[in-house]
Design an enzyme around this catalytic site. Structure first.
Site, PDB file in Angstrom:
ATOM      1  N   ASP A   1       8.786  -3.067  -8.062  1.00 23.30           N
ATOM      2  CA  ASP A   1       8.753  -1.605  -8.139  1.00 23.30           C
ATOM      3  C   ASP A   1      10.165  -1.061  -7.901  1.00 23.30           C
ATOM      4  O   ASP A   1      10.687  -0.240  -8.661  1.00 23.30           O
ATOM      5  CB  ASP A   1       7.794  -1.102  -7.035  1.00 23.30           C
ATOM      6  CG  ASP A   1       7.464   0.363  -7.173  1.00 23.30           C
ATOM      7  OD1 ASP A   1       7.869   0.978  -8.187  1.00 23.30           O
ATOM      8  OD2 ASP A   1       6.799   0.903  -6.266  1.00 23.30           O
TER       9      ASP A   1
ATOM     10  N   ASP B   1      17.007  -8.536  -1.076  1.00 26.70           N
ATOM     11  CA  ASP B   1      18.140  -7.675  -0.704  1.00 26.70           C
ATOM     12  C   ASP B   1      19.384  -8.042  -1.502  1.00 26.70           C
ATOM     13  O   ASP B   1      20.103  -7.182  -2.010  1.00 26.70           O
ATOM     14  CB  ASP B   1      18.397  -7.746   0.816  1.00 26.70           C
ATOM     15  CG  ASP B   1      18.400  -9.160   1.367  1.00 26.70           C
ATOM     16  OD1 ASP B   1      17.929 -10.084   0.664  1.00 26.70           O
ATOM     17  OD2 ASP B   1      18.886  -9.371   2.493  1.00 26.70           O
TER      18      ASP B   1
ATOM     19  N   LYS C   1      11.446 -13.021  -0.484  1.00 32.43           N
ATOM     20  CA  LYS C   1      12.061 -12.941   0.846  1.00 32.43           C
ATOM     21  C   LYS C   1      11.539 -14.140   1.625  1.00 32.43           C
ATOM     22  O   LYS C   1      10.922 -13.998   2.684  1.00 32.43           O
ATOM     23  CB  LYS C   1      11.636 -11.641   1.538  1.00 32.43           C
ATOM     24  CG  LYS C   1      12.587 -10.462   1.461  1.00 32.43           C
ATOM     25  CD  LYS C   1      13.996 -10.712   1.854  1.00 32.43           C
ATOM     26  CE  LYS C   1      14.401  -9.973   3.082  1.00 32.43           C
ATOM     27  NZ  LYS C   1      15.827 -10.125   3.398  1.00 32.43           N
TER      28      LYS C   1
ATOM     29  N   ASP D   1      13.343  -0.097 -11.015  1.00 35.42           N
ATOM     30  CA  ASP D   1      13.941   1.245 -11.068  1.00 35.42           C
ATOM     31  C   ASP D   1      15.461   1.165 -10.925  1.00 35.42           C
ATOM     32  O   ASP D   1      16.194   1.869 -11.630  1.00 35.42           O
ATOM     33  CB  ASP D   1      13.377   2.151  -9.967  1.00 35.42           C
ATOM     34  CG  ASP D   1      12.157   2.926 -10.440  1.00 35.42           C
ATOM     35  OD1 ASP D   1      11.570   2.519 -11.459  1.00 35.42           O
ATOM     36  OD2 ASP D   1      11.800   3.931  -9.806  1.00 35.42           O
TER      37      ASP D   1
ATOM     38  N   TYR E   1       0.643  -3.583  -2.050  1.00 30.47           N
ATOM     39  CA  TYR E   1       0.022  -2.327  -2.482  1.00 30.47           C
ATOM     40  C   TYR E   1      -1.503  -2.407  -2.512  1.00 30.47           C
ATOM     41  O   TYR E   1      -2.189  -1.394  -2.560  1.00 30.47           O
ATOM     42  CB  TYR E   1       0.533  -1.912  -3.870  1.00 30.47           C
ATOM     43  CG  TYR E   1       2.010  -1.522  -3.907  1.00 30.47           C
ATOM     44  CD1 TYR E   1       2.739  -1.387  -2.732  1.00 30.47           C
ATOM     45  CD2 TYR E   1       2.654  -1.294  -5.103  1.00 30.47           C
ATOM     46  CE1 TYR E   1       4.070  -1.053  -2.754  1.00 30.47           C
ATOM     47  CE2 TYR E   1       4.001  -0.948  -5.134  1.00 30.47           C
ATOM     48  CZ  TYR E   1       4.705  -0.832  -3.950  1.00 30.47           C
ATOM     49  OH  TYR E   1       6.034  -0.495  -3.975  1.00 30.47           O
TER      50      TYR E   1
END
Ligand code: NAD
Length: 358
Positions: free
Chosen positions: A248, A224, A192, A252, A142
């Site tokens: 992020d 994942d 990852k 959620d 980001y």
């Protein structure tokens, strides 16, 4: 008695309504733990823009820097949407977080009592789940440079950079381990590492930091798989530490197993002080109608007591009062058959009543 300075920034929409109830709770609980409060209030967000032309006036920023913790309601609303991006209420929030150097975001996902039925997942899957996601907040893709959209070979190409320095990883890993130490001493680091070099480094550094926390059981999981496991069996997790973007998304996903935005507190820590706020926004659709659920904000006060002032028991006391209140009373967002529907103010009062009996 110890004295702590707390800056309160209620913000916009339902922010002031839920903040008012949370402050009552704070004022009731703090003295029981020998904590004396110096509270001050400053504007942030749309309300600050209306008063001063900026969503984060210098005075608010200074007060935040000079306080031990910041309690923030919510910012934003349709009134300020036409404004230039640079003075939008949400910019105030981002600036506050970055100026306070809050690089670690803590998002708990807990199922409170019989709210288990508010989840979209089966009760037996979520009942008893209690997961904390520690998300890196100021680095990663980001913020990485270079970034942008440019013409290459006659077509537009968008690009971002996922970059983490060793020191950035080390400090967030340390927070992850420290939080795990205050919980069940199980930490899952999510990356990852199979395809991203930057997270290969992430894994290496997290493992290294783990040597300083021998009591914590560390495991690594690909992002994942973590997304799948949160839905399949959330109870396997205790504390999770991960990058900005994975955090992020995963926070959620984890939060939604609890069913409602009105129940989700959060903390941003890392700098010299912490900032505590509900996950939800200013909810303009219900603002000023005494319909907001103040529990996310009340639980954020609990997080402040736990993470900024080390008062674990005070947080537990608040959480227990919330669970007890929910046995009988509900705001509209979490209403269920057989419960009594109440408004924001009464929900605050009911929690207080239980706390006062303790
Ligand atoms: P929102 O979280 O404000 O509302 C989403 C939905 O959830 C609405 O239907 C709302 O009524 C409901 N809801 C939210 N909190 C609730 C509560 N405590 N009790 C009961 N119901 C609740 O998100 P949005 O509608 O996308 O955004 C509204 C404004 O808030 C926008 O300006 C947005 O930019 C801003 N926002 C601010 C923050 C923040 O301050 N941290 C976070 C998200 C959105």
């Amino acid at each position: 008695m110890i004295t702590k300075k707390i800056l309160v920034t209620p913000g916009d929409g339902i922010g002031p309504e839920v903040t008012k109830q949370a402050i009552h709770v704070l004022k009731t609980v703090a003295p029981r733990f020998e904590l004396q409060l110096e509270l001050s209030e400053k504007p942030v967000g749309g309300v600050a823009y209306d008063l001063t032309g900026t969503p984060i006036p210098d005075e608010t920023l200074e007060a935040a820097k000079n306080s031990d913790a910041v309690l923030l309601g919510a910012v934003g609303g349709p009134k300020w949407e036409p404004l230039d991006f640079s003075v939008r209420p949400e910019r105030g929030l981002l600036k506050l977080r970055s100026e306070l150097e809050l690089y670690a975001n803590l998002r708990p996902a807990v199922i409170y009592g019989d709210l288990v039925n508010a989840s979209t997942l089966k009760p037996e899957i979520v009942d008893g789940a209690d997961l904390m996601v520690v998300r890196e907040l100021t680095g990663g893709i980001y913020f990485g440079e270079p970034r942008g959209v440019e013409i290459r070979n006659g077509e537009r190409v968008g690009f971002n950079t996922l970059v983490y320095s060793e020191s950035e990883i080390r400090r967030i890993a340390k927070v992850g381990f420290e939080i795990a130490m205050k919980r069940k001493k199980k930490l899952t680091s999510v990356d990852k590492a199979n395809v991203l070099e930057s997270t290969e480094l992430w894994r290496e550094i997290v493992t290294e930091v783990g040597k300083d926390f021998p009591e914590v059981e560390l495991s690594h999981m690909y992002a994942d798989n973590a997304a799948m496991q949160i839905i399949r069996n959330p109870k396997q997790f205790d504390t999770m530490v991960t990058t900005n973007m994975f955090g992020d998304i995963l926070s959620d996903a984890a939060a939604m197993m609890t069913g409602s935005l009105g129940m989700l507190p959060s903390a941003s820590i890392g700098g010299k002080n912490g900032m505590y706020e509900p996950v939800h926004g200013s909810a303009p659709d219900i603002s000023g109608q005494d319909k907001a659920n103040p529990l996310a904000m009340i639980l954020s006060v609990g997080m402040m007591l736990r993470y900024s002032f080390d008062l674990t028991e005070a947080d537990e006391m608040i959480q227990q009062a919330v669970v007890k209140t929910l046995e009988t009373y509900r705001t509209d967002d979490i209403m269920a058959e057989g419960k009594t529907l109440i408004g924001c103010q009464e929900m605050g009062e009911r929690v207080l009543q239980i706390l006062e009996q303790k």
